[in-house]
Motif scaffolding. Structure first.
Motif, mmCIF file in Angstrom:
data_model
loop_
_atom_site.group_PDB
_atom_site.id
_atom_site.type_symbol
_atom_site.label_atom_id
_atom_site.label_comp_id
_atom_site.label_asym_id
_atom_site.label_seq_id
_atom_site.Cartn_x
_atom_site.Cartn_y
_atom_site.Cartn_z
ATOM 1 N N PRO A 1 0.905 -1.223 0.014
ATOM 2 C CA PRO A 1 0.057 0.194 -0.076
ATOM 3 C C PRO A 1 0.774 1.198 -0.006
ATOM 4 C CG PRO A 1 -0.884 -1.561 1.560
ATOM 5 C CD PRO A 1 0.385 -2.310 1.158
ATOM 6 N N GLY A 2 0.571 2.042 -0.669
ATOM 7 C CA GLY A 2 1.067 3.295 -1.225
ATOM 8 C C GLY A 2 2.601 3.274 -1.755
ATOM 9 N N ARG A 3 2.947 2.003 -1.837
ATOM 10 C CA ARG A 3 4.373 2.126 -2.514
ATOM 11 C C ARG A 3 4.751 1.379 -3.821
ATOM 12 N NH1 ARG A 3 6.169 -0.181 3.554
ATOM 13 N NH2 ARG A 3 7.410 2.005 4.251
ATOM 14 N N ALA A 4 3.899 0.256 -3.814
ATOM 15 C CA ALA A 4 4.189 -0.664 -5.231
ATOM 16 C C ALA A 4 2.852 -1.431 -5.666
ATOM 17 C CB ALA A 4 5.413 -1.238 -5.016
ATOM 18 N N SER A 5 2.846 -1.926 -6.875
ATOM 19 C CA SER A 5 1.870 -2.937 -7.200
ATOM 20 C C SER A 5 2.839 -4.163 -7.995
ATOM 21 C CB SER A 5 1.195 -2.384 -8.302
ATOM 22 O OG SER A 5 0.446 -3.549 -8.961
ATOM 23 N N ILE A 6 3.062 -5.144 -7.416
ATOM 24 C CA ILE A 6 4.034 -6.348 -7.877
ATOM 25 C C ILE A 6 3.400 -7.316 -8.643
ATOM 26 C CG2 ILE A 6 5.811 -7.568 -6.865
ATOM 27 C CD1 ILE A 6 5.517 -5.781 -4.406
ATOM 28 N N ALA A 7 3.700 -7.828 -9.548
ATOM 29 C CA ALA A 7 3.241 -9.104 -10.181
ATOM 30 C C ALA A 7 4.514 -9.970 -10.255
ATOM 31 C CB ALA A 7 2.744 -8.633 -11.453
ATOM 32 N N VAL A 8 4.198 -11.154 -9.829
ATOM 33 C CA VAL A 8 5.451 -12.218 -10.185
ATOM 34 C C VAL A 8 4.864 -13.386 -10.830
ATOM 35 C CG1 VAL A 8 4.963 -13.199 -7.725
ATOM 36 C CG2 VAL A 8 7.133 -13.610 -8.709
ATOM 37 N N TRP A 9 5.568 -14.204 -11.413
ATOM 38 C CA TRP A 9 5.103 -15.421 -12.228
ATOM 39 C C TRP A 9 6.240 -16.567 -12.394
ATOM 40 C CZ3 TRP A 9 6.510 -16.589 -17.405
ATOM 41 C CH2 TRP A 9 5.728 -17.910 -17.820
ATOM 42 N N SER A 10 5.712 -17.627 -11.900
ATOM 43 C CA SER A 10 6.512 -18.675 -12.356
ATOM 44 C C SER A 10 5.550 -19.932 -12.316
ATOM 45 C CB SER A 10 7.824 -18.998 -11.301
ATOM 46 O OG SER A 10 8.496 -20.184 -11.902
ATOM 47 N N PRO A 11 5.545 -20.573 -13.331
ATOM 48 C CA PRO A 11 4.398 -21.672 -13.641
ATOM 49 C C PRO A 11 4.373 -22.879 -12.638
ATOM 50 C CG PRO A 11 5.808 -21.800 -15.313
ATOM 51 C CD PRO A 11 6.282 -20.704 -14.474
ATOM 52 N N GLY A 12 5.468 -23.058 -12.056
ATOM 53 C CA GLY A 12 5.614 -24.289 -11.274
ATOM 54 C C GLY A 12 5.130 -23.846 -9.681
ATOM 55 N N LEU A 13 3.900 -24.865 -9.222
ATOM 56 C CA LEU A 13 3.293 -24.592 -8.073
ATOM 57 C C LEU A 13 3.687 -25.512 -6.818
ATOM 58 C CD1 LEU A 13 -0.332 -24.986 -9.685
ATOM 59 C CD2 LEU A 13 0.995 -22.890 -9.704
ATOM 60 N N ASN A 14 3.713 -24.963 -5.753
ATOM 61 C CA ASN A 14 3.633 -25.710 -4.383
ATOM 62 C C ASN A 14 2.565 -26.576 -4.274
ATOM 63 O OD1 ASN A 14 2.034 -23.784 -3.185
ATOM 64 N ND2 ASN A 14 3.748 -22.398 -2.442
ATOM 65 N N ALA A 15 2.599 -27.077 -3.144
ATOM 66 C CA ALA A 15 1.693 -28.096 -2.268
ATOM 67 C C ALA A 15 0.291 -27.381 -2.187
ATOM 68 C CB ALA A 15 2.143 -28.739 -1.141
ATOM 69 N N ASN A 16 0.343 -26.087 -2.079
ATOM 70 C CA ASN A 16 -0.870 -25.332 -1.936
ATOM 71 C C ASN A 16 -1.520 -24.776 -3.223
ATOM 72 O OD1 ASN A 16 -1.009 -25.532 1.070
ATOM 73 N ND2 ASN A 16 0.732 -24.277 0.993
ATOM 74 N N GLY A 17 -0.770 -25.022 -4.118
ATOM 75 C CA GLY A 17 -1.322 -24.786 -5.566
ATOM 76 C C GLY A 17 -1.039 -23.278 -5.838
ATOM 77 N N ASN A 18 -0.213 -22.600 -5.150
ATOM 78 C CA ASN A 18 0.416 -21.100 -5.554
ATOM 79 C C ASN A 18 1.778 -21.401 -6.103
ATOM 80 O OD1 ASN A 18 -1.850 -19.990 -4.167
ATOM 81 N ND2 ASN A 18 -1.088 -20.717 -1.959
ATOM 82 N N SER A 19 2.193 -20.425 -6.862
ATOM 83 C CA SER A 19 3.589 -20.465 -7.595
ATOM 84 C C SER A 19 4.834 -20.530 -6.537
ATOM 85 C CB SER A 19 3.813 -19.029 -8.270
ATOM 86 O OG SER A 19 5.039 -19.201 -8.900
ATOM 87 N N HIS A 20 5.416 -21.713 -6.655
ATOM 88 C CA HIS A 20 6.348 -21.979 -5.858
ATOM 89 C C HIS A 20 7.695 -20.858 -5.646
ATOM 90 C CE1 HIS A 20 9.120 -24.473 -3.615
ATOM 91 N NE2 HIS A 20 10.288 -24.467 -4.697
ATOM 92 N N LEU A 21 8.187 -20.678 -6.978
ATOM 93 C CA LEU A 21 9.237 -19.550 -6.709
ATOM 94 C C LEU A 21 8.524 -18.398 -6.576
ATOM 95 C CD1 LEU A 21 11.600 -20.669 -9.892
ATOM 96 C CD2 LEU A 21 11.719 -21.105 -7.497
ATOM 97 N N GLY A 22 7.390 -18.030 -7.234
ATOM 98 C CA GLY A 22 6.732 -16.585 -6.927
ATOM 99 C C GLY A 22 6.665 -16.256 -5.448
ATOM 100 N N SER A 23 6.056 -17.406 -4.703
ATOM 101 C CA SER A 23 5.927 -17.143 -3.182
ATOM 102 C C SER A 23 7.323 -16.902 -2.522
ATOM 103 C CB SER A 23 5.323 -18.372 -2.600
ATOM 104 O OG SER A 23 4.135 -18.680 -3.142
ATOM 105 N N ILE A 24 8.156 -17.790 -2.813
ATOM 106 C CA ILE A 24 9.479 -17.478 -2.438
ATOM 107 C C ILE A 24 10.118 -15.923 -2.912
ATOM 108 C CG2 ILE A 24 12.061 -18.312 -2.279
ATOM 109 C CD1 ILE A 24 11.122 -21.100 -2.880
#
Lengths: 303, 303, 303, 303
Positions: free
Chosen positions: B265-288
């Motif tokens: 908030p107030g600082r940035a809008s961030i988009a990250v993408w890497s197609p491999g998912l972790n066990a929870n179904g979220n981007s593995h590298l993106g989360s890290i």
């Protein structure tokens, strides 16, 4: 910004509201409390403490104590704690046992009852409940910089007498190997921690260690502080945590005694109390007051 | 603070990691994507857009689209939306139907599949899916200030062909009177909205309307913006939302295509993408990568 | 034992009861039926058919049809059926979707809606619904030895128009690969099978193939017959199956149209009908009448 | 029919089977039992008792005791019992706590652990556990017409030491007001009743009061007997009750010690025992033997 003016306005508004919620009834010590009461205290980053209403009346902090035991447990045990309790909102009531059955006795987070029992079990760590409780009270006193706070023995006794549901949670986790001390010791300690009595002023002062401002008591590392705040944001109001984040936008932890501890990172530690509860079991006036305070101050973390 | 340097470091670190997660396999269009890819784009409050890696490669935004449809629905319908969908973390998987049965067909929040179907049903509002989708794409284009983004027809077709689970959710809600358009229309629109293709750069730009910084596109009111962010914080990563708040401390919305939109908030809008998912179904590298970015920048809302 | 006398007594008792339950209201064709009606027919092992009350009034057999489709499916497919549907009481409502999510799309038994949809999917087997329904009607006509029974087209159309919940069940199972035909075909066939109209006399005659008495129509093997009866005993009244076994002690299958088919092994095939339902969705008077009949005749299998 | 011949054939068949299941492991007293053992005893309506295999080896009857306590409780309390426990299959595991939360602390039936604890609480009725257990043992001795049967103190002690799960169930029901005695007394009594040791011969004799044949011990009324049998049919094998009814077609009650009591109404009381369990927690060989016995004798109630 004139925070005292905002507090006064909120105090006036609250005093005029006819609907004050209903005090918890499961123990007589809570059921008998006058729902007309309302207190609010704000400890600012600059050291001032501003209040309105019954900010110096003592109340039972109940589940707000889970913030302090979590901080203690993380200090004792570090991230090892997370093998015994999760970090996700539960999607169920504060005292639900459903997920313990389907998730092998691992509670979803440290702020629902089952998770808080695990946290207490961690800090108990083979010691006598008395010794453990002394450490906890000492921690809260140090945080509040006030030695005049104690455990209400009548409330503790009453909690114990009506503690079948929490005992069921503990026994169920014991069956899954997720209790390390005898169930009666862990539950006994838990019933006493819930019975800590504090005023809004004391609670706001005790919460300063989570503000992340300079010159505040430093009881946990900054990284750990952020994580406790994240858990308060996503799990601090049980199954109404999403709504509190939606309306207030600040991490908080509520208790069935009608108290809520809220942190505005870098800015303030806030304690609000009014014994009448809403349908979700959180302080009715306390929740409304926090929504007003966040709107007036612009302290929402999403702003 | 040298944000570009931080991005470069993250890009280097990501490139070196052997474990890249597994791409989603439920449709061939996602299953075939090379998991080696990683992109990151940051739109700053000062107008700059910084990137690293595959930030200009187009990917399927999938559930990230739920942020845009929620903004549209709130604009069309206002708080009336909340009578048809809740604001609480579900405590269950993104595609779970359990709570619909026990909670009368009202989904827990707009970011699980059932809730997003209600949101889509709201903006459909009796119109043709084509017209509704045109409005949505126009909204995203305006937000990103980029007309070169579109719906991937192959992905949309494939979603439809494998859409039994989402159709079941919609039919179940229809049985409870919580679908106002024919199920096949709402589902068809939903399958297409998930198939919007964008690059990290485009997505970061499109997210600026949630930053709350001056000179940013103003597509929703500040109060509504804060509330969307609160929902992203508590519900944006399905049943791993608590963990994302714990690790990153920023509101975000992930998609099964491997993209995550995060707002500081107030600082940035961030988009990250890497197609491999972790066990929870979220981007593995993106989360890290987001955990590293938050730690390095100190942008956590809890800091 | 004078069975006709017992039936007459029951008919008289039923006529005098003020509380007749409430007819199902989810489709107008059922909601409009006069709850004053009550019929009972008993086909005995010696070939006689005894009746009382409105035993020659036609009604919608609804879920009683599941007995006939199960018999057909077992004939077509044998024990292979049991890889797609279980044999246990569900412990949940007839139209619940909960266990499908936690049990990989395999319904608990063939008599809850989800299980019956699998059974219908089995007998459909790639054919046109019309052809399949013709086979089913032929099977029931042969069992009843009466060509004058048919599908009520108005009821079938109305079931279809209000079929979102059943469609949700079918779509959910399709998502798990447990539907082999297009969902709309299986559901369409299912809605029509529920709309078969029969009188008590016809239904009692049609049930004789499950009596296990000599000279009765032999449509399934004795071993299969016993197994269908076991399923009727443990699962035939949805989440009130235990209570029916407790009160009546005979295998039965109820339908929301107010009909119940009950088998007294070796002795009788019994059909009772009264459109008013009790809280569990089973015929109010029909259940009471069966309890009286079992008590008076001593036909309980536990006697 | 030469029943002895049938028993001999079954004994021979069982002895030759390599797969004997796995003995329960939660207490050492059960874990150490040789799974090679198999016993079967049949008490016939004509007074004869036929046996095969280890029919005179004593074993822990465990949950089979629930049949005797239910009979006692119905005698003490009559139908009032049914306000505190239901009569429906649970659809969940024998030790599940899920339905207690969603159904206000009322267990589904008297044969799952929670329900059996209520039954025991009923017969305890303010008395000392010792006195209550003496009455129970006396009841079983009278039923079996054999004074040489007792409670195994080692097993009882071990049950108690591993009793967290059952204690959790009792505490949870106490929280709902569905325990009338102190939890530790009810649980202590329950752990001891499970530790009754009997041989197949003794158990078959003790079950005669449920046969409904002339000249058998008359410990409950015929109406109550039928109802106990109905509950055994629908709920006697926990979440495999439907399968037992499907395969065997007779009411039975299994225990984790590997014993099963089965009643063929009017014909026989049957006890089978083999300590190895199948995936559902019922005796592996015992279940197969009962299926063979029912098939060879034609004693299925559905025949």
């Amino acid at each position: 910004m004139d925070v005292q003016r905002i507090l006064d306005d909120i105090g006036t508004d609250m005093a005029a509201r006819p609907d004050r919620g209903l005090a918890a009834t499961y123990i007589p010590e809570l059921a008998g409390i006058d729902p007309a009461q309302f207190g609010l205290a704000v400890a600012l980053a600059d050291g001032r403490v501003l209040t309105t209403g019954d900010a110096d009346v003592s109340f039972s902090i109940q589940s707000v104590s889970k913030v302090f035991t979590l901080a203690l447990a993380l200090g004792r045990q570090g991230d090892g704690l997370w093998s015994r309790v999760g970090r996700e909102p539960s999607g169920h009531a504060f005292n639900s046992i459903l997920q313990l059955e389907t998730e092998a006795g691992i509670p979803r987070n440290p702020f629902i009852n089952a998770g808080a029992l695990v946290v207490t079990d961690t800090i108990l760590d083979g010691r006598a409940p008395k010794e453990t409780l002394a450490e906890l009270v000492q921690f809260v006193r140090a945080a509040a910089d006030d030695d005049d706070l104690h455990i209400d023995a009548d409330v503790a006794r009453s909690e114990q007498a009506h503690g079948h549901r929490n005992t069921a949670l503990a026994e169920f986790m014991a069956a899954h190997g997720n209790m390390r001390n005898p169930v009666e010791k862990t539950c006994g300690t838990y019933f006493h921690q819930c019975a800590i009595a504090m005023t809004c002023r004391q609670l706001a002062l005790a919460g300063r260690f989570l503000m992340g401002a300079p010159d505040m008591p430093r009881l946990v590392s900054p990284a750990r502080m952020r994580r406790v705040l994240a858990l308060m944001m996503t799990c601090g109001h049980y199954d109404a945590s999403g709504d509190f984040a939606f309306r207030v936008g600040l991490p908080g932890k509520s208790g069935v005694g009608g108290g809520i501890l809220v942190i505005a990172p870098g800015r303030a530690s806030i304690a609000v109390w009014s014994p009448g509860l809403n349908a979700n079991g959180n302080s009715h006036l306390g929740s409304i007051a926090m929504e007003m305070l966040a709107a007036r101050t612009g302290w929402s973390v999403f702003d």
